[in-house]
Write a protein that holds these residues in place. Structure first.
Motif, PDB file in Angstrom:
ATOM      1  N   ILE A 275       1.630  38.770  30.295  1.00 52.08           N
ATOM      2  CA  ILE A 275       2.310  38.082  31.392  1.00 52.08           C
ATOM      3  C   ILE A 275       3.457  38.961  31.882  1.00 52.08           C
ATOM      4  N   PRO A 276       3.401  39.407  33.152  1.00 51.80           N
ATOM      5  CA  PRO A 276       4.504  40.243  33.666  1.00 51.80           C
ATOM      6  C   PRO A 276       5.792  39.431  33.788  1.00 51.80           C
ATOM      7  N   ILE A 277       6.898  40.077  33.543  1.00 52.66           N
ATOM      8  CA  ILE A 277       8.200  39.406  33.636  1.00 52.66           C
ATOM      9  C   ILE A 277       9.127  40.207  34.525  1.00 52.66           C
ATOM     10  N   ASP A 278       9.960  39.507  35.259  1.00 55.90           N
ATOM     11  CA  ASP A 278      10.967  40.125  36.122  1.00 55.90           C
ATOM     12  C   ASP A 278      12.297  39.458  35.803  1.00 55.90           C
ATOM     13  N   ILE A 279      13.048  40.079  34.918  1.00 56.31           N
ATOM     14  CA  ILE A 279      14.335  39.510  34.523  1.00 56.31           C
ATOM     15  C   ILE A 279      15.439  40.536  34.711  1.00 56.31           C
ATOM     16  N   ARG A 280      16.663  40.025  34.870  1.00 51.72           N
ATOM     17  CA  ARG A 280      17.862  40.867  34.796  1.00 51.72           C
ATOM     18  C   ARG A 280      18.486  40.563  33.438  1.00 51.72           C
ATOM     19  N   LEU A 281      18.631  41.577  32.588  1.00 52.39           N
ATOM     20  CA  LEU A 281      19.093  41.371  31.221  1.00 52.39           C
ATOM     21  C   LEU A 281      20.592  41.606  31.102  1.00 52.39           C
ATOM     22  N   ILE A 282      21.279  40.622  30.504  1.00 51.41           N
ATOM     23  CA  ILE A 282      22.671  40.788  30.095  1.00 51.41           C
ATOM     24  C   ILE A 282      22.731  40.468  28.607  1.00 51.41           C
ATOM     25  N   ALA A 283      23.246  41.382  27.820  1.00 51.67           N
ATOM     26  CA  ALA A 283      23.371  41.172  26.377  1.00 51.67           C
ATOM     27  C   ALA A 283      24.849  41.218  25.997  1.00 51.67           C
TER      28      ALA A 283
END
Length: 444
Positions: A275-283
């Motif tokens: 499943i393709p994902i399009d996220i902006r990651l903040i850790a």
């Protein structure tokens, strides 16, 4: 005299006074504020028709990013509210930038009185025709109290640059400094803000539930999987995913996270479908990840994958200029919550707050103010109403008994870990259940 209330925001008191004297003869009511953090309490308390906003609020910062930041935040809660920007003579580029960001007009310092009044009248007239009939004052709330220390001004400058990109961001900071709050602010200023930000505490996920929580599972994938369920990566598709305390992940789980981030796709447990994902990651983390990389406790490739932009929030003890702002904010919040209107902080109380090192940072300050609001017997909160441990050492004037030593050690551990009992127990070298038992014994 024209009807309407004008709010002037400028950290220069002489500018505030000059504008107030000039405009109070022309307009119905003038409100002034030197701290931009107080803009939203003014907007809550009064019906403001126009804002005059300075472009810079800190000595040595002349980029205009602060003004643009506050302009955007004003329009997030009052999109219809016209704002005229004040900028230094010669900063035409800044003025043009503010117009592109939604300002109604700009005025150069030093201003021409007649020209300024004319611009205000014209802007108010135009706003009256543009104002939608169903507009609601204060439709949403600002997400973060910033403070005005130089350290936070640098963070604002960086945030305004990176918020609208999709760059991965890693936030460092001690417990209680506001890492999650800053993550929400970045999301709110991003191009993904129309969707909900999803967050997950990586330190609270067990090895067995990691894949299910992050990637989801199909029905029957494991015992108790009675139905299919999407994970946080799928839920955050098109939005922002905030991974808190990422430094607590084991090496095995770090590898699984890295694969998902590199391939930008996930596979649910019990399925072979990618499943393709399009996220902006903040850790975020309160640990030194670079040192963990050197000690082979954190994967170097994952570190650089999540660390495109790095933001470090300084502890409260390193930005004491912000303590009064936060204290006043929490005072108002809890005075309203507990129906204690009319409360104020004595100047010496502010001094006491500013003298404390705040090992629990903003979270500790928040709990301290809440407790003072509940227990204060008079409308002015005095230093004696503030219960804080100014240091955790013992005096040799009186040797304490072992029970007192244990009690103070528990209090110190809980304070230093901002109320996190699991972390406090770990610091004390006892189990969580043992800590619970001791809390009961000491009637905490």
């Amino acid at each position: 005299m024209q009807t309407g209330t004008i709010l002037i925001v400028d950290d220069n008191k002489s500018v505030l006074t000059s504008l107030e004297l000039l405009l109070e003869r022309e307009f119905e009511k003038i409100e002034t504020v030197s701290d931009p953090n107080k803009i939203f309490s003014i907007l809550d308390e009064f019906i403001i028709d126009l804002v005059i906003l300075d472009m810079n609020f800190s000595v040595g910062f002349n980029t205009g990013n602060e003004g643009l930041f506050w302009l955007q935040r004003i329009h997030e809660i009052r999109p219809e509210l016209p704002v005229i920007m004040l900028t230094a003579y010669g900063d035409i580029d800044l003025a043009v930038k503010s117009l592109k960001s939604g300002a109604a007009d700009f005025v150069l310092k030093p201003w021409n009185n007649d020209n300024l009044i004319k611009k205000i009248r014209t802007t108010l007239q135009e706003a009256k025709h543009k104002l939608p009939a169903n507009s609601i004052k204060g439709a949403s709330e600002p997400g973060m109290i910033i403070g005005h220390s130089p350290a936070m001004m640098k963070i604002i400058k960086l945030v305004t640059k990176v918020a609208k990109t999709d760059a991965n961001i890693l936030i460092f900071g001690e417990n209680g400094t506001g890492k999650e709050v800053l993550a929400r602010e970045i999301h709110r200023l991003s191009l993904r803000s129309q969707y909900e930000m999803f967050n997950i505490d990586m330190g609270s996920i067990s090895e067995t539930l990691f894949e299910s929580e992050l990637f989801g599972h199909e029905k029957g994938a494991f015992t108790d999987a009675y139905e299919s369920r999407i994970g946080k990566f799928e839920a955050a598709n098109g939005s922002t995913l905030f991974l808190d305390e990422i430094g607590n992940l084991s090496l095995g789980l770090q590898a699984k996270l890295l694969v998902a981030l590199q391939n930008r796709e996930i596979t649910r447990l019990g399925s072979n479908k990618k499943i393709p994902i399009d996220i902006r990651l903040i850790a975020a983390t309160n640990r030194n990840l670079l040192e963990m990389v050197k000690q082979a406790h954190f994967r170097e490739d994952l570190f650089y994958r999540i660390n495109t932009i790095q933001i470090e929030i300084p502890p409260l003890r390193h930005r004491k200029e912000d303590i009064a702002t936060f204290a006043e904010f929490f005072l108002k919040k809890y005075a309203n919550l507990y129906k204690r209107t009319g409360l104020s902080l004595h100047p010496k109380t502010i001094q006491k707050l500013e003298s404390h090192n705040w090992p629990g940072n903003i979270r500790e300050l928040q709990y301290t103010i809440e407790k003072a609001v509940i227990l204060a017997e008079k409308d002015i909160i005095k230093p004696s109403d503030i219960s804080i441990h100014l240091d955790n050492t013992f005096s040799f004037d009186r040797v304490p008994n072992l029970k007192e030593v244990e009690r103070k050690a528990i209090l110190a551990a809980i304070s230093q870990n901002s109320g996190n009992l699991t972390a406090a127990a770990e610091q004390l070298g006892i189990s969580r259940q043992t800590l619970y038992n001791k809390l009961t014994r000491f009637n905490f």
